[in-house]
Scaffold this active site. Structure first.
Site, PDB file in Angstrom:
ATOM      1  N   CYS A   1      75.963   1.433  38.016  1.00  0.00           N
ATOM      2  CA  CYS A   1      75.178   1.387  39.245  1.00  0.00           C
ATOM      3  C   CYS A   1      75.838   2.196  40.363  1.00  0.00           C
ATOM      4  O   CYS A   1      77.013   1.989  40.668  1.00  0.00           O
ATOM      5  CB  CYS A   1      75.026  -0.073  39.678  1.00  0.00           C
ATOM      6  SG  CYS A   1      74.405  -0.305  41.343  1.00  0.00           S
TER       7      CYS A   1
ATOM      8  N   TYR B   1      65.447   7.593  44.083  1.00  0.00           N
ATOM      9  CA  TYR B   1      64.654   6.461  43.600  1.00  0.00           C
ATOM     10  C   TYR B   1      63.191   6.575  44.043  1.00  0.00           C
ATOM     11  O   TYR B   1      62.282   6.181  43.303  1.00  0.00           O
ATOM     12  CB  TYR B   1      65.255   5.139  44.089  1.00  0.00           C
ATOM     13  CG  TYR B   1      66.499   4.767  43.334  1.00  0.00           C
ATOM     14  CD1 TYR B   1      66.437   3.994  42.179  1.00  0.00           C
ATOM     15  CD2 TYR B   1      67.749   5.220  43.751  1.00  0.00           C
ATOM     16  CE1 TYR B   1      67.576   3.684  41.462  1.00  0.00           C
ATOM     17  CE2 TYR B   1      68.896   4.919  43.049  1.00  0.00           C
ATOM     18  CZ  TYR B   1      68.803   4.140  41.895  1.00  0.00           C
ATOM     19  OH  TYR B   1      69.938   3.839  41.187  1.00  0.00           O
TER      20      TYR B   1
END
Length: 354
Positions: A63, A194
């Site tokens: 992440c 994103y």
């Protein structure tokens, strides 16, 4: 975890998708930024005083938001003060899991899923089970998952326990500029990839793509004549940008359709990213195998086959970058961190290291 109709939930930060679903048809991706904002501070004003050995940082290498905290912890030499738990790269809609540990349990917290620590904090916790999270080992409950504040507090509230020679990642003379750069990098680049990848319509994607590349062109120009983003030393701003850049060619270029060009076709950004990668504390926290496993396996609606690509070639990360010619002092008046501890080393078969 459930999601509102307006918000596509992400696996890293903030929420998990439901059954591998991360985009909402017809919707622009909007990040939910509601976190547990309790802080661990020197004065303990929220009930959680800085105390070496009491807290565990749970931060998956896959992440980018968690990778920031791993880098800052290492640069500042806080390994003895706050332990590190490392979930594996893949998970289901419920939680990150400790499948890399013997028996599938975190050796300190004794739990299989990070979800257990969230539910100890709040049995009805309604949002995503995110990393990074700081867990109080005396109770097993999450203290905070406010990823942006966590790294700031490691630099300021934990100063008493920094290693000798730790760099100042938040120099007072540059704080305002760091905050300005961080804000633009977060909205347009860190979160911008994103918005491209989880866009639910062509229009939302087109707009996100244009914003992302406007920002990357700005960064390319900014870094053409300076070694670091702010001042002449590594700061929090560089940490925040690096974790997106290091994932760009392996996942964002193809998987998230951020494909105007690859990072290695932007000379300043590519040199800057390699410079940081080859700096102790950065590349030695990166696991490219875990990164690709996470994005290509977990995001089932974007990659329904679950096939993880073998490329790209990563050998370029350890080639000479020539950025020393721009001057700068990576650690300012400080020194590089020492060797990575044995238990925290990245598998050398997963990533090239200089």
């Amino acid at each position: 975890m459930s999601s509102t109709p307006e918000t596509a939930q992400t696996s890293e930060n903030p929420e998990h998708g439901e059954g591998g679903k991360y985009s909402v048809k017809g919707k622009e991706y909007t990040r939910d930024t509601r976190y547990i904002t309790t802080r661990v501070t020197a004065d303990g004003r929220d009930g959680f005083p800085v105390e070496p050995g009491r807290y565990r940082l749970v931060a998956a290498r896959a992440c980018p938001w968690a990778n920031r905290s791993i880098i800052v912890r290492r640069l500042l030499g806080l390994e003895d003060a706050i332990s590190l738990g490392l979930p594996g790269p893949t998970h289901d809609a419920r939680s990150w899991t400790f499948d890399l540990d013997p028996g599938g349990r975190d050796p300190v917290l004794g739990i299989e899923r990070l979800q257990e620590a969230y539910f100890k904090r709040d049995p009805d916790y309604p949002r995503g089970i995110t990393v990074p999270a700081i867990v109080d080992t005396t109770t097993g409950a999450v203290v905070t998952n406010d990823f942006a504040q966590i790294t700031l507090d490691l630099s300021t509230e934990w100063r008493r326990f920094h290693r000798e020679g730790a760099p100042d990642l938040l120099p007072e003379a540059h704080r305002e500029e760091i905050e300005e750069v961080n804000q633009r990098v977060f909205t347009e680049v860190n979160n911008g990839v994103y918005r491209c990848g989880f866009a639910g319509s062509q229009r939302a994607y087109d707009e996100a793509y244009a914003r992302l590349w406007t920002a990357l062109d700005w960064l390319e120009e900014r870094l053409s004549g300076r070694r670091y983003l702010v001042g002449d030393t590594i700061t929090e701003a560089d940490v925040r940008l690096f974790t997106t850049l290091v994932r760009f060619d392996p996942v964002y270029h193809g998987h998230f359709k951020c494909n105007r060009n690859k990072l290695d076709q932007m000379p300043a950004l590519w040199g800057y990213a390699r410079d940081l990668f080859q700096t102790p504390g950065f590349g030695d926290t990166v696991d490219f195998w875990q990164i690709k496993q996470h994005y290509y396996v977990v995001h089932e609606d974007i990659n329904p086959s679950g096939i993880v690509p073998l490329g790209p070639d990563l050998s370029g990360w350890v080639t000479p970058h020539g950025r020393e010619a721009l001057g700068g002092r990576p650690f300012g008046d400080g020194t590089p961190p020492g060797p990575v501890r044995e238990a925290e080393r990245v598998d050398p078969t997963h990533t090239p290291l200089p």
